[in-house]
Enzyme design. Sequence first.
Site, PDB file in Angstrom:
ATOM      1  N   GLY A  42       1.496  -1.183   3.694  1.00 11.59           N
ATOM      2  CA  GLY A  42       1.088  -2.408   3.445  1.00 11.59           C
ATOM      3  C   GLY A  42       2.020  -3.615   4.196  1.00 11.59           C
ATOM      4  N   LYS A  43       0.936  -4.289   4.786  1.00  6.59           N
ATOM      5  CA  LYS A  43       1.521  -5.419   5.741  1.00  6.59           C
ATOM      6  C   LYS A  43       2.523  -6.363   5.083  1.00  6.59           C
ATOM      7  CE  LYS A  43      -2.874  -5.074   8.666  1.00  6.59           C
ATOM      8  NZ  LYS A  43      -2.149  -4.027   9.615  1.00  6.59           N
TER       9      LYS A  43
ATOM     10  N   ALA B 174       3.176  -0.349  11.712  1.00  7.99           N
ATOM     11  CA  ALA B 174       4.188  -1.370  11.272  1.00  7.99           C
ATOM     12  C   ALA B 174       5.004  -2.211  12.297  1.00  7.99           C
ATOM     13  CB  ALA B 174       5.123  -0.903   9.987  1.00  7.99           C
ATOM     14  N   ALA B 175       4.632  -1.690  13.593  1.00  4.56           N
ATOM     15  CA  ALA B 175       5.353  -2.592  14.755  1.00  4.56           C
ATOM     16  C   ALA B 175       5.354  -4.141  14.512  1.00  4.56           C
ATOM     17  CB  ALA B 175       5.106  -2.019  15.954  1.00  4.56           C
ATOM     18  N   GLY B 176       4.061  -4.476  14.242  1.00  2.00           N
ATOM     19  CA  GLY B 176       3.864  -6.002  14.094  1.00  2.00           C
ATOM     20  C   GLY B 176       4.397  -6.404  13.028  1.00  2.00           C
ATOM     21  N   ASP B 177       4.183  -5.782  12.017  1.00  3.97           N
ATOM     22  CA  ASP B 177       4.988  -6.081  10.673  1.00  3.97           C
ATOM     23  C   ASP B 177       6.367  -6.434  10.866  1.00  3.97           C
ATOM     24  OD1 ASP B 177       2.719  -6.278   9.644  1.00  3.97           O
ATOM     25  OD2 ASP B 177       2.831  -3.934   8.669  1.00  3.97           O
TER      26      ASP B 177
ATOM     27  N   ASN C  12      -1.822 -10.066  16.845  1.00  2.00           N
ATOM     28  CA  ASN C  12      -1.657  -9.022  17.698  1.00  2.00           C
ATOM     29  C   ASN C  12      -2.890  -9.415  18.929  1.00  2.00           C
ATOM     30  OD1 ASN C  12      -3.796  -7.806  16.922  1.00  2.00           O
ATOM     31  ND2 ASN C  12      -3.042  -6.058  16.047  1.00  2.00           N
TER      32      ASN C  12
ATOM     33  N   ALA D 181       4.253  -5.734   2.289  1.00  5.32           N
ATOM     34  CA  ALA D 181       5.494  -5.109   1.784  1.00  5.32           C
ATOM     35  C   ALA D 181       6.191  -4.729   3.110  1.00  5.32           C
ATOM     36  CB  ALA D 181       5.153  -3.785   1.197  1.00  5.32           C
ATOM     37  N   ASN D 182       5.433  -4.363   4.296  1.00  2.11           N
ATOM     38  CA  ASN D 182       6.095  -3.985   5.408  1.00  2.11           C
ATOM     39  C   ASN D 182       7.019  -5.037   5.898  1.00  2.11           C
ATOM     40  OD1 ASN D 182       5.239  -1.600   5.261  1.00  2.11           O
ATOM     41  ND2 ASN D 182       3.722  -1.907   6.712  1.00  2.11           N
TER      42      ASN D 182
ATOM     43  N   ASN E  50       0.810  -1.068   0.095  1.00  2.00           N
ATOM     44  CA  ASN E  50       0.046  -0.012   0.061  1.00  2.00           C
ATOM     45  C   ASN E  50       0.876   1.288   0.011  1.00  2.00           C
ATOM     46  OD1 ASN E  50      -2.390  -1.614   0.574  1.00  2.00           O
ATOM     47  ND2 ASN E  50      -2.215  -1.435   2.337  1.00  2.00           N
TER      48      ASN E  50
ATOM     49  N   SER F 246      10.146   3.527   8.845  1.00  2.00           N
ATOM     50  CA  SER F 246      10.626   3.659  10.260  1.00  2.00           C
ATOM     51  C   SER F 246      11.320   2.082  10.439  1.00  2.00           C
ATOM     52  CB  SER F 246       9.529   3.428  11.132  1.00  2.00           C
ATOM     53  OG  SER F 246       8.609   2.681  11.122  1.00  2.00           O
TER      54      SER F 246
ATOM     55  N   GLY G  49       1.994  -5.367  21.709  1.00  2.00           N
ATOM     56  CA  GLY G  49       2.393  -4.000  21.802  1.00  2.00           C
ATOM     57  C   GLY G  49       3.516  -3.521  22.875  1.00  2.00           C
TER      58      GLY G  49
HETATM   59  P1  ATP Z   1       0.512  -2.088  14.429  1.00  4.16           P
HETATM   60  O1  ATP Z   1       0.447  -0.971  15.343  1.00  4.16           O
HETATM   61  O2  ATP Z   1       1.475  -2.050  13.450  1.00  4.16           O
HETATM   62  O3  ATP Z   1      -0.882  -2.462  14.163  1.00  4.16           O
HETATM   63  P2  ATP Z   1       0.397  -4.378  15.951  1.00  4.16           P
HETATM   64  O4  ATP Z   1      -0.633  -4.186  16.816  1.00  4.16           O
HETATM   65  O5  ATP Z   1       0.454  -5.595  14.777  1.00  4.16           O
HETATM   66  O6  ATP Z   1       1.149  -3.117  15.411  1.00  4.16           O
HETATM   67  P3  ATP Z   1       2.000  -4.616  18.344  1.00  4.16           P
HETATM   68  O7  ATP Z   1       1.551  -5.663  19.271  1.00  4.16           O
HETATM   69  O8  ATP Z   1       1.349  -3.139  18.851  1.00  4.16           O
HETATM   70  O9  ATP Z   1       1.571  -4.956  17.012  1.00  4.16           O
HETATM   71  O10 ATP Z   1       3.623  -4.606  18.393  1.00  4.16           O
HETATM   72  C1  ATP Z   1       4.390  -5.567  17.835  1.00  4.16           C
HETATM   73  C2  ATP Z   1       5.506  -5.682  18.800  1.00  4.16           C
HETATM   74  O11 ATP Z   1       6.127  -4.408  18.604  1.00  4.16           O
HETATM   75  C3  ATP Z   1       5.431  -5.924  20.235  1.00  4.16           C
HETATM   76  O12 ATP Z   1       5.129  -7.166  20.479  1.00  4.16           O
HETATM   77  C4  ATP Z   1       6.684  -5.030  20.705  1.00  4.16           C
HETATM   78  O13 ATP Z   1       7.826  -6.183  20.659  1.00  4.16           O
HETATM   79  C5  ATP Z   1       7.075  -3.958  19.708  1.00  4.16           C
HETATM   80  N1  ATP Z   1       6.338  -2.807  20.440  1.00  4.16           N
HETATM   81  C6  ATP Z   1       5.213  -2.100  19.866  1.00  4.16           C
HETATM   82  N2  ATP Z   1       4.973  -1.120  20.740  1.00  4.16           N
HETATM   83  C7  ATP Z   1       5.945  -1.004  21.421  1.00  4.16           C
HETATM   84  C8  ATP Z   1       6.382   0.271  22.208  1.00  4.16           C
HETATM   85  N3  ATP Z   1       5.690   1.206  22.740  1.00  4.16           N
HETATM   86  N4  ATP Z   1       7.788  -0.008  22.578  1.00  4.16           N
HETATM   87  C9  ATP Z   1       8.575  -0.972  22.563  1.00  4.16           C
HETATM   88  N5  ATP Z   1       8.463  -1.847  21.676  1.00  4.16           N
HETATM   89  C10 ATP Z   1       6.851  -1.904  20.943  1.00  4.16           C
HETATM   90  O1  RIB Z   2       0.522  -2.844   9.567  1.00  6.39           O
HETATM   91  C1  RIB Z   2       0.455  -1.630   9.105  1.00  6.39           C
HETATM   92  C2  RIB Z   2       0.266  -1.493   7.844  1.00  6.39           C
HETATM   93  O2  RIB Z   2      -1.263  -1.734   7.428  1.00  6.39           O
HETATM   94  C3  RIB Z   2       0.212   0.042   6.971  1.00  6.39           C
HETATM   95  O3  RIB Z   2       1.250   0.079   6.264  1.00  6.39           O
HETATM   96  C4  RIB Z   2      -1.310  -0.111   6.042  1.00  6.39           C
HETATM   97  O4  RIB Z   2      -0.734  -0.046   4.874  1.00  6.39           O
HETATM   98  C5  RIB Z   2      -1.655  -1.164   6.355  1.00  6.39           C
HETATM   99  O5  RIB Z   2      -1.877  -1.964   5.613  1.00  6.39           O
END
Ligand code: ATP
Ligand code: RIB
Length: 305
Positions: free
Chosen positions: A39-40, A249-252, A184, A42-43, A11, A291, A222
Site C-alpha cells: 500500500g503506497k 515500492a521504490a517510489g514509496d 514518477n 503504508a510503504n 494493502n 524490502s 527509475g
Molecule cells: P514503483 O516501481 O514502486 O512503482 P516508482 O515508479 O514510483 O516505483 P521509480 O521512479 O521507478 O518509482 O523509482 C523511484 C526511485 O527509486 C528512483 O528515483 C531511484 O532513486 C530508485 N530506483 C528505482 N529503480 C532503481 C534501480 N534499478 N537502481 C537504483 N535505484 C533505483
Molecule cells: O507502490 C507500491 C504499492 O502500490 C504496492 O505495495 C501496492 O500495494 C500498491 O499500493
Amino acid sequence: MKVVVVIGSSNTDMVVSTDKAPLPGETVLGSGFFMAPGGKGANQAVAAARSGAKVIFVTRLGRDVFGKTALANFERDGIDAAYVFIDKSEPSGTALITVDKKAQNSIVVAPGANRKLSPSDIKRAEAAIKNAACVVLQQEMPEETVEFAVSLAHAYKVPVILNPAPARKINKAVLKKVYLLNPNETEAFFLSGIKIAGKSSAKAAAAKLLRFGPENVIITLGSKGVFAAGKGFEMFVPAFKVKAVDTTAAGDTFTGGFAAALAAGKDFYDSVRFGSAAAALCVTKKGAQSSIPFLAETVRFLGSR
Ligand code: ATP
Ligand code: RIB
C-alpha cells in the site's frame, strides 16, 4: 522531535514472479508466490519510520486478518497507529502484483477500506497534522480526502508532500498548496502531457508542473535517478548502481526516506540523496515493506559510495 504524518492506503500485496506480465486475454505461468505488506501510504510510513522519523500514520483497514496483521506490523515498526481506523463493512485493501524478469511490476489494487478514508477521518487527526514537520500523501484514497488534508495542512503552514500515485487529475488549487509534488515518469507525463525520455524532457515536465503551483517538483526516473526543481534551482541526481530484483515500492521508499531526511533537518539535496539511497536498497530485495531498509543500512550504504 517533530513527526512526519503520512496519510494514505494500506494493502496486502499478493505477488507472482513471471518472465513477462500477461497481455490482455493471455495466461502466463509464473514462478514464486508470496504475500507482503504494501500500500503506497503504508510503504511511505514504513520508509519514513525505518529512516529514523517519528511517524503517525492515518489510514483505514478492514475488520479482517489482513487488517490485524497490518496493524501489528505498524506497531512493530514503531509507527503511531492512533489514527488507524477500522472499517465495519469494507475489507482491507489488497493488491495483485506481477514482477517480470526485468524487475518491473504491474499492479491492480482493490482499495476496500482505503476507499472509505474520509475528510472526517482527517479532521480527527487535525492536532497531529497541525504539529507535523510535514504531511505525506498519495492517491489511493478519495480525491476529496486528499484535497481536505492538503488544505488543512496548508492552513497550518505544514509542508505537504504529494506523491500523485496512481495518476489522476488534480485540482490546480490543490497543487498551489503543495510544498513538493513527487511523481514518477508515468504520473509526470499524465499531469504535464510531456513524455519523459531523458534529462531534457524531465526538465521540461518539471518546469510545466511547477507552473501549476507546487513549490518544488521531484520526478523519479527509475534506474536513471531523479530530476528536481524549485524556485531558483534544478538538479539531476543519478540513481545509485545496484542489482535490481523487484522495484515494487521504490517510489514509496524514496518519498518516505526524503520526508524523514527533511524532517531531520537535512537540506533538499541531501534529502534527495538519502531518499535515493533508501530506494536503491529497496530494489535489491523482493516485496514492498519487506524490502524497505532501516536507517543504519541506508547510512552505511551512503557512506560506502
Ligand atoms: P514503483 O516501481 O514502486 O512503482 P516508482 O515508479 O514510483 O516505483 P521509480 O521512479 O521507478 O518509482 O523509482 C523511484 C526511485 O527509486 C528512483 O528515483 C531511484 O532513486 C530508485 N530506483 C528505482 N529503480 C532503481 C534501480 N534499478 N537502481 C537504483 N535505484 C533505483
Ligand atoms: O507502490 C507500491 C504499492 O502500490 C504496492 O505495495 C501496492 O500495494 C500498491 O499500493
